[in-house]
Structure formats: structure tokens, C-alpha cells
Design a protein around this motif. Structure first.
Motif, short mmCIF file in Angstrom:
data_model
loop_
_atom_site.label_atom_id
_atom_site.label_comp_id
_atom_site.label_asym_id
_atom_site.label_seq_id
_atom_site.Cartn_x
_atom_site.Cartn_y
_atom_site.Cartn_z
N GLY A 80 44.75 44.42 31.49
CA GLY A 80 44.92 43.40 32.52
C GLY A 80 46.20 43.62 33.29
O GLY A 80 46.23 43.51 34.52
N GLY A 81 47.27 43.96 32.56
CA GLY A 81 48.56 44.20 33.22
C GLY A 81 48.48 45.35 34.20
O GLY A 81 48.96 45.23 35.34
N VAL A 82 47.83 46.43 33.77
CA VAL A 82 47.74 47.61 34.65
C VAL A 82 46.93 47.28 35.90
O VAL A 82 47.34 47.58 37.03
CB VAL A 82 47.11 48.78 33.88
N LEU A 83 45.79 46.61 35.70
CA LEU A 83 44.96 46.24 36.86
C LEU A 83 45.72 45.31 37.80
O LEU A 83 45.63 45.43 39.03
CB LEU A 83 43.68 45.53 36.39
N ALA A 84 46.47 44.37 37.22
CA ALA A 84 47.20 43.42 38.06
C ALA A 84 48.25 44.14 38.89
O ALA A 84 48.41 43.86 40.09
CB ALA A 84 47.86 42.34 37.20
N VAL A 85 48.96 45.09 38.28
CA VAL A 85 49.97 45.83 39.03
C VAL A 85 49.32 46.60 40.17
O VAL A 85 49.82 46.61 41.31
CB VAL A 85 50.75 46.78 38.09
N GLY A 86 48.17 47.19 39.89
CA GLY A 86 47.45 47.91 40.94
C GLY A 86 47.07 46.99 42.09
O GLY A 86 47.27 47.30 43.26
N GLY A 87 46.50 45.82 41.72
CA GLY A 87 46.09 44.84 42.74
C GLY A 87 47.28 44.37 43.56
O GLY A 87 47.20 44.25 44.78
N LEU A 88 48.40 44.12 42.86
CA LEU A 88 49.60 43.66 43.56
C LEU A 88 50.08 44.72 44.54
O LEU A 88 50.45 44.42 45.69
CB LEU A 88 50.72 43.35 42.57
N ALA A 89 50.06 45.98 44.08
CA ALA A 89 50.53 47.06 44.96
C ALA A 89 49.66 47.14 46.21
O ALA A 89 50.17 47.23 47.33
CB ALA A 89 50.50 48.38 44.20
N ASN A 119 41.89 37.79 36.63
CA ASN A 119 40.75 36.87 36.54
C ASN A 119 40.61 36.00 37.77
O ASN A 119 39.50 35.63 38.15
CB ASN A 119 40.90 35.96 35.31
N ILE A 120 41.72 35.62 38.37
CA ILE A 120 41.65 34.73 39.53
C ILE A 120 41.60 35.53 40.84
O ILE A 120 40.86 35.19 41.76
CB ILE A 120 42.90 33.80 39.57
N ALA A 121 42.39 36.60 40.91
CA ALA A 121 42.57 37.28 42.20
C ALA A 121 41.49 38.34 42.48
O ALA A 121 41.11 38.53 43.63
CB ALA A 121 43.96 37.91 42.28
N LEU A 122 41.01 38.99 41.43
CA LEU A 122 39.99 40.02 41.68
C LEU A 122 38.74 39.39 42.29
O LEU A 122 38.21 39.90 43.29
CB LEU A 122 39.68 40.79 40.40
N PRO A 123 38.23 38.26 41.74
CA PRO A 123 37.10 37.61 42.40
C PRO A 123 37.41 37.23 43.84
O PRO A 123 36.53 37.34 44.72
CB PRO A 123 36.87 36.35 41.55
N ALA A 124 38.65 36.81 44.11
CA ALA A 124 39.02 36.45 45.49
C ALA A 124 38.82 37.65 46.41
O ALA A 124 38.22 37.54 47.48
CB ALA A 124 40.47 35.97 45.54
#
Ligand SMILES: Nc1ncnc2c1ncn2[C@@H]1O[C@H](COP(=O)(O)OP(=O)(O)OP(=O)(O)O)[C@@H](O)[C@H]1O
Ligand SMILES: Nc1ncnc2c1ncn2[C@@H]1O[C@H](COP(=O)(O)OP(=O)(O)OP(=O)(O)O)[C@@H](O)[C@H]1O
Ligand SMILES: [Mg+2]
Ligand SMILES: [Mg+2]
Lengths: 207, 228, 274, 228
Positions: free
Chosen positions: A16-25, A106-111
Motif C-alpha cells: 500500500g505504501g509503495v502504491l501510494a507513493v507512486g500515486g502521489l508522485a 483505498n480512497i484515491a485510486l477509485p477516485a
């Protein structure tokens, strides 16, 4: 739908952390400092919208509005919703710290997925198409979030499977409500300020 | 003549602030148009919010429509019978079109959509905004917004109108038009206004809120001596 | 973004939560921790969380919760509201914890309507609850007692991406402004007889309300950008802070590191022995 | 006396809207404090935004600080020399702390951190807000926000001040304090205000914006003859 610390397996937390960092970038890539004020004021608005609670039979649910956030912010929904979750964790004690990555995804990927699927529809000149897309986007985001929460729990241990299934079921009515609220919001934006859907969401590709 | 509002000895302070109202007392009878004036920050808007139960006074008694009102449930009835027009129309208007904004109150009262839309046409005509039904509220001018927010409240057929600085930042034409509309309405009303000319056109009686109390103002124009 | 499900009777409390948001977003932290640099506190909370999720024995987790309690005292936060915040969890998490003893295989501890509840499940549920609460309490005490803007400054100094920090700071700046707008509109809706129910009229009205807030947010951001240009905005958003490490930081690290080591040792002992 | 601003024949309309300004003409000389009044929506804020180049008029000529200004690059200099205080301080105070907000302009002008912080202290003292340096912007009261937004603009040492409804929503004490501060400043200024008492205290001259033009208001109180 805030998962707490200690419930998930290490692998899931790390993933989850890795995916979140990717999404943030990806989300930050298009946000020049010139666009920070728009993103920030909109992000504050979604933070406030999440405090709105809607009666559901004898109880009430708080809105998430991640579908609408996706439609308005595009990829920028990742950092905007992350900021909201961070503030909620640190100052309200909702959610947790090690699970911040998982909760963000969980919240941002669906967005973002809703934006990718619905951005044409919501920008349609035909109000009915836009509003219908708004409903689908709002509801779909909640369904996807619930499914992701369930998936993350299930991946962490089979003992969570019954709870995971119930999470998905319990969020069906919530998804309908979010869909309807989102459709109404899209109706208003469409009539009053349709450019809103293009301010941040559209140029994200170009950057 | 029946008494609509009767408040006595109201005290109110916002948390961690000096008191705004210390002993406010007033009565509104049917058919009256009561003007309230007073300096900025005197507590005029605060008083109105207390009248409809949006704020709870620390002391004092509120009798409205013949019954004493204490708890939220009492005030729900007061809010149905007393229409409150806010100081800033932007605080009141949130729907995409004028029709939807005006229909919001009637729908809350349980009317059907068709009934509510009938009310909309009738009320818009009364404030001279025929043809504004499908306009985007957010894009109206300040004066038009003000008239729409009045229409929104009239649509609920209140017995009393509470108007908070209705001429605030309106131009002279719109102010004159508003005066005419208000003078033509049968309802009793409480009107907060800084504008002495408007008060003279509208009011049957004036009170001044100062140092936390409502007093009858001196007859001469206070403004005459001021200015550099 | 929270989906707490609550009984209708507590809706007044939810309203109070909305109202308290601006206060909750920021209350200057005093106490012993006041002199510890925000960066140290942030890193301390992260280290504590990392260690705590690695613990598996209930004894070590209880000790972690005790440490978090000590931090609460050192931050001089109001105990009641902070502990309530700590204990508040999403409805579904509570539900999952209650379900765990029945869904985890193991020696039965007791039966409910013929369903066996396992010791293993009970222990797991207790472990999750302790971990979650210990970390949240430590986070609230160490970081939640900072001004949100100070958190932003600390993140910037810890080399968080500049744009993310500015996004956070803008969000914090405008939450109170947007919330005031929201509250005024809700009050006006109330005076026009609006009471939320489970029906289309309610959903439509709340949707319009959120849409209108977004429209106004966009227009406000346009004015903000104009104001920035008027003051010579050159594509840079400078930050000024006076964060400085001091002797108290050394002391803080000097207590935290051994305490975390002790937690890990205790856990290893219990896991090895039990 | 040198002329700071000289605009003539300004026309302006927002896209797909009726024209706001049709033929606006005015001059501001050094040392003047020019008040502009006019009904809501008359275009006063629009005019100010045109003066600093945030909006581009469809016709008309703008001479500022001795040179005609046409394109964005011209107006960057105008914005450095004319300090614009916005109608809503929340639009202008976007930084986390007061110090950062006040220092934002000076830092953009190329001052070092230490120099900027020295300016901060000096300017805060001038508006009577010593000790506000480390306050959190969003926790200030309305009046404090207004004074800080003035400080932000003063920090850039402008030659002219443009103030859009500076007393809007201020109580009487803060209004009086602001009047004193403004009267003590050496800069020429244009002040938009609806408040006649404030205008009388401040202004050396008044213009009224109506029907898209700037006119000198009649000397006597227009309201005197009105009323019932
Ligand atoms: N929500 C609030 N919290 C704290 N103080 C408040 C609040 N609302 C108003 N006040 C303060 O209470 C006092 C009275 O405010 P109120 O709005 O009732 O005055 P008013 O007479 O309506 O003024 P105006 O003529 O400017 O509308 C003012 O000093 C104001 O700053
Ligand atoms: N960005 C915009 N797009 C379209 N119309 C606008 C815009 N900004 C203002 N207007 C309209 O232009 C007109 C003039 O607005 P402006 O804000 O200049 O008026 P004002 O004289 O400053 O009024 P106030 O006293 O209310 O501040 C108004 O009718 C307003 O609705
Ligand atoms: Mg008021
Ligand atoms: Mg204006």
C-alpha cells in the motif's frame, strides 16, 4: 473507511505504501506551484464535505465523495485526499499511521479510476449524460473503495474474509447515496460553472 | 391586536467573548413593521438568530406565537412561521436555479414538486421577478439575489418576516423597489437596517440596540452631527 | 472521508465534531513536549508506530499503550477528548474485531448461540485494538498537539516534496474558511425547515450544497492567485520557520530509543517464553 | 503635483455579460485620497483590477506612474508600485503564518530572509500589530485579518494604495483604528467604500461609479429629499 494500525499483514502495508507513493508522485507531477491554490482550496472543500453526514434509516453515514473528488481533481485527487487522510489521522485520530498508504490507495485510486472512466461523460454538453455519469462515478468510487478494503483485509488473513464480505455488502446502500449526492453536485456544477471539471483534471495529461 | 413575539431580559455572549446582549426586551404585534438599528457589532443579527432558535440565550424568555419557546423542537415551529432573510444572500442561496432555491422551503414543508413549482411562480411575481425561474442564482446581481432570497422566504408563507439589513449594498432603485414590495406585504416584520431613509419609509416603530439593550431612539437624526 | 456509522441519537455529536474541526485542527501544544522540535516528534511517532506494529505479545503492547499514555501527559493535552478520539474507530473495524474470535480457528473460549469463540481470535482482536490505540494515542500526543502549519514546516524541513507541503498548508489554511461557509449555508437551510432524512430531496440538497461550495472554492482560488500576482509571485512559495534542534531533543531521543528497545526485548522474551 | 494614475474611456464587459464599464475616466494625483462609491455590482472592484492589469479593458487608456500601460509586462511594474488590498482578506492571506504572509512580497522583490523579517516587524508595528509575527493566519479575527492584509501590501513599500472596501464587516472600533492608520500614511490612495462616515474621514475627493461611468456626486446629501 479507515483501516487501523495492526490489522494488516506487513506485505500489504508495504505494498500500500509503495502504491501510494507512486500515486502521489503522479498526482504531484502536474501540480505546479501556480496550481497549488486551486488544489488546496478544493482539497479543503472535500475535507469539509467529508464531515457532512447523511441519515441512513436509523443511523447516519459520513460522506466520502471520492468519486466527485476524482471528477474534479483528476490525478491530483491522490495528493489532495492523502492530505485529508493525514490531517484526520494526526489531529482527529481517525485511521492510523502505518496504514496511511493503504488508506490513501483505498480512497484515491477509485477516485482516479472514476476520473479515467467518467471524465468524458461528466464534461458532456448534455446535462442528462453528465448527471448520469455523476451518479455512476459517485457510486462506483464507493463500491471500488469497499472492494479494495475487503481485498486488503482478505490478503492479510483468511480470518478476515467474513468481515470483508460484509464490508462490501454494507456499502451498497452507501454507494447509492453517494451516487445521488454526487449526481446533484454535478447538476449544480454543470449549470453554474462547468469549467470546474477542467481546471485541474484536464491538463493533468499534458504535464 | 395579537402579539407575535415577546422577548424579555435576553442575555447572550459568544463563548470566550464579552456579552453581546445584556438585557434585551421587545414585543412585536401583528401588523407592525419594527425597525431595529444600532452600531456595527451591537448584536442585531445575534438577536434575530436567537428569535428563531439558531442561538440559545444564557438568560431571558422568548414567547412566540402565543407560547413560550425553550428547546429546539419548539423553535422548529417558530422557524416555519417566521421567515428569516439573511444579511448576505450568498449565505442563503445554494441551488443551481432560482426555481429550485425558491421551491426548497415549500418542499421541506412537505409540498409536492408540482405544488412547490406553483408557489414559485406566484412568489416570483410578487417580488417582480417573473421570468427569473430558470436563471442561475449564482450569476444574478447582488440586488436580484436579495430579491430572490426574499422570495425564498415568502414561499413558506410565514406570518412574520425577519429581515437582516435587506438594503445592505443595494442601489437606490433596488432599495426603492424593495421598500414598495415590503410595504405591500401583509406580514408583520422586524427589519434590521442602518439606513435611516429606508427605515422611515418602512417602519411603524424603531428600536435601537446599544450596550446590549433595546431602547427607543432619540427623535432627531443621530447622523446629522457626525462626519469630519 | 470517514464512514463512521452511528446511531441517530448521536447526530448532535457529529454536528459538534464539525464545529470543533477548526479547533481540532490546531491547538498549541505545551507541556514537556513543547520544547521538543516538531521534526523529532514526528520521527518519534513514526518510529514508535514501526516498532509497535512489529510487537506480537499482549504484554509488550500494553506497555506500548502505557508509553503512549505517558506521551499524552507530557503533551498536556486534555485527557478526556483525546482518549475519546483515540478510541473512536470506523464501525466496520469494530465489527471486524467483534467477529474475529468467531472466524479464527483455535481452542474455544466460550460459545454464543452455539458459535465457538476461539482464544486465538480473542487474542488477535485484543492485539489489533491495542496496537491501533497505542499508535493513535502516540500520534495525537506527539504530532496532533502541534499547529498543523508547524507540521507543514516540519515536513518541509524533512524534505517532503515541496508541492505536497504547500498543498497541505493551503488545505489547512482554507478548511476553516470553507467550513464557515458551509455552516452558514446549513444554518440558512435549517431556518427554511430543512431536516435531513433518507430521501431524494435530502440527497439532492446536500449535493447542491457541496457543488456550490466547490464552485465558490474555485472562484476563491482564482482571487487568491490574483492576490499572489499582485505581490510579485514568481513561482516560488517561500517558507519561514524557526525550527531548531535543542538539548530537549537529545533528551527525547535518549528516552525514546531505549524505551523502544525495551519494548522489542520484552516482546522477544514473551514470544520466546510463552 | 505629479499624476500617478490617469485612465480615460475605459470600457469593460465580462464574457457574455452586459458591459460593466462603458466610459470610465479618472485621475489620481500624489497625496490624494480618492474615495470611490457606487451601488453593488457597479464595477468598482472590476475597475481596480483593471488598474493593476488583472483584467484587460476592451477599450480605453491607462497611464500609470508616467507611462502608458498596455501589456502584462507593463503591469508587473504597476503592481509593484501600487499595493492592492483585496475586498476579502481571506483571498489575500494565503500563507500559514503572519510573518510569512507579510514577507511574501518583500521576498519576491528579492530581499533576503533577514531583510524581509526586518520589514515584517517594522510594518506590523506601523499597523499596531506588534507581536503578531508568529500568529497563525486562519485563527485571526476579521479585523486582525484586515490589518494584516494592509501590512502585507505596505511591506512592498508601494507608492499608491488601492483599498477595496477596507471597512467591510469591521466593527466601529476597528474602523476608527483603520481610519487613523490610513490618515497617517504618506501614500496616495484610492478607497472603495460604501460607508459615508468613513469616506468623510478619509477622502480628499469622492467619485461615484454608476452606469459604467465615474461621476462627481452632487454636493448635498442626495437622501435628504427622500423618505416618506
Ligand atoms: N459566531 C461568532 N462567534 C464569536 N463572536 C461573534 C460571532 N458572531 C458574531 N460575533 C460577535 O458578536 C458581536 C455581535 O455581532 P452581530 O453580528 O450580532 O452584530 P450586528 O449588530 O449584526 O452587526 P452588523 O451591523 O455589522 O451586522 C460582534 O462583536 C461580532 O464580532
Ligand atoms: N468573474 C466575473 N465573471 C462574470 N461577471 C462578473 C465577474 N466578476 C464580477 N462580475 C459581475 O460584474 C459586475 C461588477 O462587479 P464588481 O465586483 O466590479 O462590482 P462592485 O462594484 O465591486 O460591487 P460590490 O460593491 O458588491 O463589491 C457585477 O454584476 C458582477 O456580478
Ligand atoms: Mg448583522
Ligand atoms: Mg467589489
Amino acid at each position: 473507511m479507515h483501516i487501523v494500525d495492526g490489522a494488516l499483514s506487513n506485505a500489504v502495508v508495504l505494498g500500500g505504501g509503495v502504491l501510494a507513493v507512486g500515486g502521489l508522485a503522479l498526482g504531484l507531477r502536474s501540480l505546479t506551484l501556480e496550481k497549488i491554490p486551486v488544489a488546496g482550496v478544493l482539497s479543503a472543500t472535500f475535507f469539509v464535505a467529508a464531515l457532512v453526514h447523511v441519515p441512513l434509516g436509523p443511523s447516519s453515514v459520513h460522506l466520502i465523495m471520492n468519486g466527485l473528488a476524482g471528477l474534479v481533481l483528476g490525478w491530483a485527487a491522490f495528493p489532495a485526499l492523502f492530505v485529508g487522510l493525514l490531517l484526520q489521522a494526526v489531529f482527529f485520530g481517525f485511521g492510523g499511521l502505518t496504514v496511511l498508504g493503504v488508506n490513501t490507495v483505498n480512497i484515491a485510486l477509485p477516485a482516479v479510476l472514476v476520473w479515467l472512466l467518467c471524465r468524458r461523460g461528466v464534461a458532456s454538453a448534455d446535462t442528462r449524460v453528465a448527471v448520469l455519469t455523476g451518479f455512476v462515478g459517485g457510486a462506483l468510487a464507493i463500491v471500488l473503495t469497499a472492494v479494495q478494503v475487503a481485498l486488503v483485509l482478505w490478503l492479510s488473513g483468511d480470518e478476515f474474509l467474513p468481515a470483508a464480505k460484509l464490508v462490501v455488502l454494507a456499502h451498497v446502500p452507501v454507494a447509492v447515496i453517494e451516487g445521488l449526492v454526487c449526481a446533484a453536485a454535478v447538476t449544480l456544477i454543470h449549470r453554474v460553472k462547468p469549467e470546474l471539471f477542467g481546471t485541474l483534471a484536464a491538463p493533468a495529461r499534458a504535464a | 391586536m395579537s402579539v407575535l413575539f415577546e422577548v424579555a431580559g435576553l442575555c447572550f455572549a459568544y463563548p470566550r467573548r464579552p456579552p453581546v446582549l445584556t438585557d434585551a426586551t421587545m414585543t412585536l404585534a401583528a401588523g407592525e413593521r419594527l425597525a431595529i438599528t444600532g452600531p456595527n457589532g451591537a448584536g442585531k443579527s445575534t438577536l434575530m438568530q436567537i428569535l428563531v432558535g439558531l442561538l440559545t440565550p444564557q438568560a431571558g424568555r422568548i414567547v412566540a406565537f402565543g407560547a413560550e419557546r425553550r428547546v429546539e423542537a419548539d423553535f422548529q415551529e417558530v422557524r416555519r412561521r417566521a421567515g428569516y432573510v439573511f444579511q448576505d444572500p450568498d449565505d442563503q442561496l445554494f441551488c443551481p436555479t432560482v426555481a429550485e432555491d425558491v421551491a426548497f422551503g415549500p418542499l421541506n414543508l412537505g409540498l409536492s414538486r408540482a405544488e412547490a413549482l406553483a408557489v414559485v411562480d406566484q412568489v416570483l411575481a410578487r417580488v417582480g421577478l417573473e421570468g427569473f425561474r430558470d436563471r442561475i442564482t449564482h450569476k444574478l446581481s447582488g440586488g436580484e439575489k436579495r430579491l430572490v432570497s426574499l422570495a425564498c422566504v415568502l414561499a413558506m408563507e410565514p406570518e412574520v418576516l425577519l429581515l437582516d439589513e435587506p438594503t445592505n449594498a443595494l442601489d437606490e432603485d433596488t432599495t426603492a423597489r424593495l421598500s414598495e414590495i415590503l410595504r405591500g406585504l401583509p406580514q408583520a416584520m422586524i427589519v434590521i437596517s442602518h439606513d435611516p431613509h429606508f427605515r422611515r419609509r418602512i417602519a411603524t416603530r424603531t428600536l435601537r440596540l446599544q450596550q446590549g439593550r433595546l431602547v427607543t431612539p432619540q427623535p432627531v437624526c443621530r447622523h446629522a452631527g457626525m462626519g469630519a | 472521508m470517514s464512514h463512521r456509522v452511528e446511531a441517530v441519537g448521536s447526530s448532535a455529536r457529529a454536528g459538534a465534531a464539525v464545529r470543533s474541526a477548526p479547533q481540532a485542527i490546531g491547538g498549541p501544544g505545551g507541556g514537556w513536549l513543547g520544547a521538543v522540535d516538531p521534526r523529532t516528534r514526528l520521527l518519534g511517532a513514526i518510529a514508535f508506530a514501526g516498532v509497535t506494529v512489529a510487537l506480537s505479545s499482549l504484554a509488550a503492547l500494553l506497555m506500548a499503550l502505557t508509553l503512549a499514555g505517558a506521551a499524552l501527559l507530557a503533551a498536556r493535552l486534555p485527557a478526556g477528548p483525546t482518549l475519546r478520539r483515540m478510541a473512536m474507530m470506523d464501525g466496520f473495524i469494530v465489527f471486524m474485531l467483534v467477529l474475529l474470535p468467531f472466524t479464527m480457528p483455535g481452542d474455544p473460549a466460550f460459545w454464543v448461540f452455539g458459535w465457538p469463540a476461539s482464544w486465538a481470535g480473542l487474542e488477535r482482536a485484543a492485539a489489533i485494538a491495542l496496537t491501533a490505540n497505542a499508535i493513535v494515542l502516540m500520534l495525537l500526543s506527539l504530532v496532533g498537539s502541534l499547529e498543523p502549519t508547524t507540521l507543514g514546516h516540519a515536513l518541509a524541513r524533512l524534505r517532503c516534496p515541496e508541492r505536497l507541503v504547500h498543498l497541505l498548508l493551503f488545505t489547512v489554511r482554507y478548511i476553516t474558511v470553507v467550513e464557515d461557509e458551509y455552516r452558514r449555508l446549513r444554518r440558512a437551510m435549517k431556518t427554511r425547515g430543512f431536516r435531513p432524512r433518507t430521501n431524494g430531496h435530502t440527497f439532492r440538497s446536500l449535493g447542491y450544497l457541496i457543488g456550490m461550495l466547490l464552485v465558490r472554492a474555485l472562484e476563491r482560488s482564482e482571487r487568491i492567485l490574483q492576490a499572489m500576482k499582485c505581490r510579485g509571485f514568481t513561482g516560488r512559495l517561500p517558507l519561514l520557520d524557526d525550527l531548531r534542534y535543542g538539548p530537549r531533543d537529545v533528551l527525547f531521543i535518549g528516552t525514546t530509543v531505549p524505551a523502544l528497545g525495551l519494548l522489542l526485548t520484552l516482546d522477544a522474551l514473551y514470544v520466546g517464553l510463552v
